[in-house]
Design a protein around this motif. Structure first.
Motif, PDB file in Angstrom:
ATOM      1  N   LEU A  94       1.333   8.017   8.075  1.00  0.00           N
ATOM      2  CA  LEU A  94       1.711   7.098   7.076  1.00  0.00           C
ATOM      3  C   LEU A  94       1.248   5.755   7.457  1.00  0.00           C
ATOM      4  O   LEU A  94       0.603   5.014   6.821  1.00  0.00           O
ATOM      5  N   ARG A 126       0.821  -1.123  -0.095  1.00  0.00           N
ATOM      6  CA  ARG A 126       0.030  -0.010  -0.077  1.00  0.00           C
ATOM      7  C   ARG A 126       1.023   1.150   0.050  1.00  0.00           C
ATOM      8  O   ARG A 126       0.209   2.291  -0.011  1.00  0.00           O
ATOM      9  N   THR A 127       2.327   1.247   0.197  1.00  0.00           N
ATOM     10  CA  THR A 127       3.035   2.405   0.049  1.00  0.00           C
ATOM     11  C   THR A 127       4.049   2.047  -0.810  1.00  0.00           C
ATOM     12  O   THR A 127       4.874   0.810  -0.905  1.00  0.00           O
ATOM     13  N   CYS A 128       4.706   3.212  -1.600  1.00  0.00           N
ATOM     14  CA  CYS A 128       5.683   2.750  -2.675  1.00  0.00           C
ATOM     15  C   CYS A 128       6.337   4.230  -2.443  1.00  0.00           C
ATOM     16  O   CYS A 128       6.048   5.333  -2.806  1.00  0.00           O
ATOM     17  N   PHE A 137      -3.720   3.794  -1.088  1.00  0.00           N
ATOM     18  CA  PHE A 137      -2.366   3.680  -1.542  1.00  0.00           C
ATOM     19  C   PHE A 137      -1.755   4.914  -1.586  1.00  0.00           C
ATOM     20  O   PHE A 137      -2.317   5.833  -1.970  1.00  0.00           O
ATOM     21  N   THR A 138      -0.359   4.983  -1.070  1.00  0.00           N
ATOM     22  CA  THR A 138       0.375   6.236  -1.006  1.00  0.00           C
ATOM     23  C   THR A 138       1.629   6.191  -1.796  1.00  0.00           C
ATOM     24  O   THR A 138       2.369   4.939  -1.635  1.00  0.00           O
ATOM     25  N   ARG A 180       8.610   2.861   6.444  1.00  0.00           N
ATOM     26  CA  ARG A 180       7.186   3.154   6.222  1.00  0.00           C
ATOM     27  C   ARG A 180       7.045   2.473   4.683  1.00  0.00           C
ATOM     28  O   ARG A 180       5.695   2.431   4.366  1.00  0.00           O
ATOM     29  N   PHE A 181       7.640   2.464   3.754  1.00  0.00           N
ATOM     30  CA  PHE A 181       7.456   2.104   2.549  1.00  0.00           C
ATOM     31  C   PHE A 181       7.745   0.737   2.008  1.00  0.00           C
ATOM     32  O   PHE A 181       8.854   0.139   2.173  1.00  0.00           O
ATOM     33  N   ARG A 234      -2.614   5.731   7.293  1.00  0.00           N
ATOM     34  CA  ARG A 234      -3.155   5.478   5.987  1.00  0.00           C
ATOM     35  C   ARG A 234      -2.882   4.239   5.433  1.00  0.00           C
ATOM     36  O   ARG A 234      -3.994   3.777   4.268  1.00  0.00           O
ATOM     37  N   LYS A 235      -2.000   3.436   5.798  1.00  0.00           N
ATOM     38  CA  LYS A 235      -2.051   1.990   5.334  1.00  0.00           C
ATOM     39  C   LYS A 235      -3.364   1.201   5.323  1.00  0.00           C
ATOM     40  O   LYS A 235      -3.409   0.291   4.546  1.00  0.00           O
TER      41      LYS A 235
END
Length: 395
Positions: free
Chosen positions: A230, A137-139, A238-239, A256-257, A233-234
């Motif tokens: 962050l 969900r994070t990139c 999607f962030t 976090r990513f 947000r997961k």
């Protein structure tokens, strides 16, 4: 192979809509050329095959991504972005998929496959849920300026059919640092309320190393607020974070990513395809594209685009003259000296014999005397004589 440029052009046209059987035949031709020792031509066909596969490989298996990884309300053109309470300035820009460029950015095969896997995960979120796992969900997308990071993030949103909440983090920082933390909270609350992709551009502006002694304590609290949001947000969407300066990021930010995607400067074959993409409506000869790719060694996609614009302007201004491509490249190098790799620039302004010998012997260019004459605006016999002249020594 005497007529290889024609064969190369036919293969490129065929691969544009190739079936697996047709692609197999091009691969057989490539393998045959390798066996005959014609490695330059084989490498050129490999580049065409990779480029033709790119559109298929990057696209998700479903035309519409699963909505299992996003929740909340649907964003509409009437939805207003959050604003700073003191200045009333918007904290984000909302971009809808219909306004995002449809063509995927051009990267090497490794990056292309990685991007495809991220989209594939999100497209199959519902199936993952049944197995007790979640898609990434994070990139974090990082790399040198001008390599297409923001364009890639926007294109991913288009593929997922999600609107983008685009935040320029350098503009989010208020002179009143307490306001900055509040802006971050408001921004994430907005993104978590709607079905969207949250895009945090210029991420290094706020996600600084907390141990830097030059940073005040309030900045550290701002970074902590960002990390906390962050994490929350997961569970909502999607962030994507984007930075040109990965070394400035706090180690806690990296953690976090889930996906950490580096975008390198393009290699020779990719530079050819980038130049070709920006050339429309012109269809220059293959020798021009190869020379532009050779000349832009170490350049970003944005710098290649700048050179192609110079080329297109020259094609209009000099259409009735015999000015060659080398003259255009010299003009670009003079006006954009800092954007040209030093060794290429030195060769470009060296005496013709030295430059022509370098072009003739370079395995990537694979230039004939006729190719050199065409790009230099000279006949083949003149090129041959100048290549044969010994270089003048400088005492």
């Amino acid at each position: 192979m005497e007529h290889f440029p024609i064969i190369q052009a036919l293969c490129r046209a065929a691969l544009a809509g190739a079936s697996p059987a047709l692609r197999k035949q091009v691969e057989r031709l490539r393998d045959a050329l390798n066996e005959e020792g014609q490695t330059k031509q084989a490498a050129s066909l490999t580049g065409l095959i990779v480029a033709s596969e790119r559109n298929v490989e990057v696209a998700p298996s479903k035309l519409t991504a699963s909505r299992g990884f996003v929740g909340g309300e649907v964003l509409t053109p009437n939805t207003l972005p959050p604003v700073d309470r003191e200045t009333s300035a918007p904290l984000a820009e909302i971009i809808f998929p219909s306004s995002i460029q449809a063509e995927p950015p051009l990267f090497n095969a490794a990056v292309t496959h990685a991007v495809g896997s991220v989209i594939e995960e999100l497209a199959n979120a519902d199936a993952f849920h049944g197995m007790g796992v979640q898609p990434a969900r994070t990139c974090l997308i990082f790399g040198p300026p001008g390599t297409g990071k923001t364009r890639l993030a926007l294109w991913m949103a288009r593929e997922l059919n999600l609107p983008v909440v685009l935040v320029k983090l350098d503009g989010l920082i208020s002179s009143f640092l307490g306001t900055t933390a509040r802006n971050i909270a408001n921004l994430f609350a907005f993104a978590n309320r709607y079905q969207c992709l949250l895009l945090l551009d210029e991420f290094d502006a706020i996600a600084k190393v907390r141990d830097d002694p030059q940073e005040v304590g309030e900045i550290k609290r701002v970074v902590n607020a960002l990390l906390q949001n962050l994490d929350l947000r997961k569970e909502n969407g999607f962030t994507i974070g984007i930075t040109n300066h990965a070394r400035l990021l706090d180690s806690a930010v990296w953690r976090r990513f889930e996906v950490q995607l580096e975008i390198p400067k393009p290699e020779f074959d990719i530079r050819i395809e980038i130049a070709r993409a920006f050339m429309a409506p012109l269809t220059p000869p293959s020798s021009h594209l190869r020379l532009i790719a050779w000349f832009t060694q170490g350049a970003s996609g944005a710098e290649i685009e700048m050179l192609v614009r110079t080329y297109k302007k020259a094609s209009v201004v000099n259409k009735d003259s015999a000015q060659g491509l080398l003259d255009t490249l010299q003009q670009f190098a003079t006006r954009n000296a800092a954007r040209v790799e030093e060794s290429r620039r030195a060769l470009l302004f060296s005496e013709p014999g030295t430059l022509f010998r370098a072009m003739k012997s370079d395995p990537d260019l694979n230039f004939s005397l006729a190719d050199i004459g065409e790009v230099a605006g000279r006949d083949k016999s003149t090129v041959s004589r100048q290549i044969g002249k010994p270089a003048r020594s400088i005492n």
